[in-house]
Design an enzyme around this catalytic site. Structure first.
Site, PDB file in Angstrom:
ATOM      1  N   LYS A  47     -20.787 -96.453  11.648  1.00 17.57           N
ATOM      2  CA  LYS A  47     -20.431 -95.944  12.973  1.00 17.57           C
ATOM      3  C   LYS A  47     -20.207 -94.437  12.950  1.00 17.57           C
ATOM      4  O   LYS A  47     -19.629 -93.893  12.009  1.00 17.57           O
ATOM      5  CB  LYS A  47     -19.168 -96.635  13.485  1.00 17.57           C
ATOM      6  CG  LYS A  47     -19.366 -98.111  13.826  1.00 17.57           C
ATOM      7  CD  LYS A  47     -18.103 -98.713  14.427  1.00 17.57           C
ATOM      8  CE  LYS A  47     -18.329-100.172  14.817  1.00 17.57           C
ATOM      9  NZ  LYS A  47     -17.125-100.778  15.428  1.00 17.57           N
ATOM     10  N   GLU A  76     -53.540 -96.252  -9.843  1.00 15.63           N
ATOM     11  CA  GLU A  76     -54.737 -96.949  -9.330  1.00 15.63           C
ATOM     12  C   GLU A  76     -55.491 -96.108  -8.303  1.00 15.63           C
ATOM     13  O   GLU A  76     -56.035 -96.623  -7.325  1.00 15.63           O
ATOM     14  CB  GLU A  76     -54.383 -98.334  -8.777  1.00 15.63           C
ATOM     15  CG  GLU A  76     -53.998 -99.304  -9.872  1.00 15.63           C
ATOM     16  CD  GLU A  76     -54.398-100.735  -9.578  1.00 15.63           C
ATOM     17  OE1 GLU A  76     -55.449-100.964  -8.958  1.00 15.63           O
ATOM     18  OE2 GLU A  76     -53.649-101.626  -9.985  1.00 15.63           O
TER      19      GLU A  76
END
EC number: 1.3.8.7
Length: 419
Positions: free
Chosen positions: A303, A397
């Site tokens: 909050k 990759e």
């Protein structure tokens, strides 16, 4: 249906075999592409999700701090059939399609992408053998992975040759019925724990020889004399993954361990990525989904100015953008996996999926840290690790830049074909 190891569940193999014909077309509807999941796929997804919540998330931070290889997790995943499930049925595997294995990869990555990479890298090492191995090679090297919890490794990258595979300097020279390999590899995932490696080496010394004919693929045993793994690298993220350099000094490999034949290695290595980039993209989505879930939960609890920060439009828009990134990335990996499962080359879609999911994972992880504020910069909160883990998705990759190069070349080729 419980996805158990194939040795413990012969009934599972029979059921999978019976449903395979349906599963192969399960993503095709009369109107085009459909990603509706079969019952088998839903059950595998749920198994991977349960395994992640119960076995991976509770220990992920511990492995991140220690850098130890997660052998206990690997063994449990193997026992449940969460590893090696793409190995062909004639070897004794489940022969699951790429789409199905991606479902599992996304769930496992949600818990820890370092542990997921340790699992997925073995699949990367296996794929050249699955695609190009003869019956004897498959039975010997894939079969042993079904018999006990062992892993394989993909041994291609070198200190001076990453994205530019044509720059590989590791050489293999034929001597009688053997090949002798000399050279050095770098950044090899599972490098220190693999039982065997797929190794790409130059076999034509002529620098003018095109890559398509210059390299040969080999299966190399871990205990080969002259093969020496280096120290485990201390990486920024994904620390549960074992990454090392590998040195080859007069390593002798029998001619029976050559895949297809001399000069076929480059094609094998590149073809492998069409199969393995979708699971990498799925892993990035798993990480991004975790970031979104953690950020949303925190935003509803934290909050400021008397209300949860989720009520502030600035945070709402960040969360919305995160959701957009997750959902579009998920659709991208699903399309790329679906394409290859239909028997079509998916390089274009696989590169889009890998590039987009990697970039989104990094942005979403960064935004999650921002939503956590100062707490996000602290290792006691999960998003700090997630941000470190995300970066490698833009590198391994094939970098995001290489993916864009592949995408653009495919566009040019398509445009020329229509001219």
């Amino acid at each position: 249906m419980a996805f158990l190891n194939k040795l413990a569940a012969p009934a599972l193999r029979q059921l999978v075999s019976q449903s395979r014909a349906y599963a192969a077309v399960s993503h095709v509807s009369p109107n085009g592409t459909s990603f509706a999941l079969t019952e088998d796929q839903l059950q595998l997804q749920e198994l991977a999700r349960k395994f992640t919540r119960e076995e991976i998330i509770p220990v992920a931070a511990q492995y991140d701090k220690s850098g130890e290889y997660p052998w206990p997790i690997i063994k449990k995943a193997w026992e449940l059939g969460l590893m090696n499930n793409h190995i062909p049925a004639d070897i004794g595997g489940l022969d699951l399609d790429v789409f199905t294995t991606c479902l599992s990869a996304e769930e496992l990555a949600y818990g820890c992408t370092g542990i997921m990479t340790a699992l997925e890298a073995s699949g990367l090492g296996q794929t050249p053998v699955i695609l190009s191995g003869n019956k004897e090679q498959k039975k010997k090297y894939l079969g042993r992975l079904l018999e006990e919890p062992l892993v394989a490794a993909y041994c291609v990258t070198e200190p001076g040759a990453g994205s530019d595979v044509s720059g590989i300097k590791t050489r293999a020279e034929k001597k009688g019925d053997e090949w002798v390999i000399n050279g050095q590899k770098m950044w090899i995932t599972n490098g220190g724990v693999a039982n065997w490696y797929f190794v790409l080496a130059r076999t034509n010394p002529d620098p003018k020889c095109p890559p398509s004919k210059a390299f040969t693929g080999f299966i190399v045993e871990r205990d080969s004399p002259g093969l020496t793994p280096g120290r485990k690298e201390l990486n920024m993220g994904q620390r549960a993954s074992d990454t090392r350099g590998i040195t080859f000094e007069d390593v002798r490999v029998p001619k029976e361990n050559v895949l297809i034949g001399e000069g076929a290695g480059f094609k094998i290595a590149m073809g492998t990525f069409d199969k393995t980039r979708p699971p990498v993209a799925a892993g990035a989505v798993g990480l991004a989904q975790r970031c979104l879930d953690e950020a949303l939960k925190y935003a509803l609890e934290r909050k400021t100015f008397g209300v949860p920060i989720a009520y502030h439009q600035a945070v709402q828009f960040m969360l919305a953008d995160m959701a957009i990134g997750v959902e579009t990335s998920r659709l991208a990996w699903r399309l790329s996996a679906w394409e290859i499962d239909q028997g079509r080359r998916n390089s274009y879609y696989a590169s889009i999926a890998k590039c987009h999911a990697a970039d989104m994972a990094n942005k979403i992880a960064s935004d999650a840290v921002q939503i956590f504020g100062g707490n996000g910069f602290n290792s006691e909160y999960p998003v700090e690790k997630l941000m470190r883990d995300a970066k490698i998705y833009q590198i391994y990759e094939g970098t995001s830049q290489i993916q864009r190069l592949i995408i653009s070349r495919n566009m040019y080729e398509a445009a020329k074909g229509q001219a």
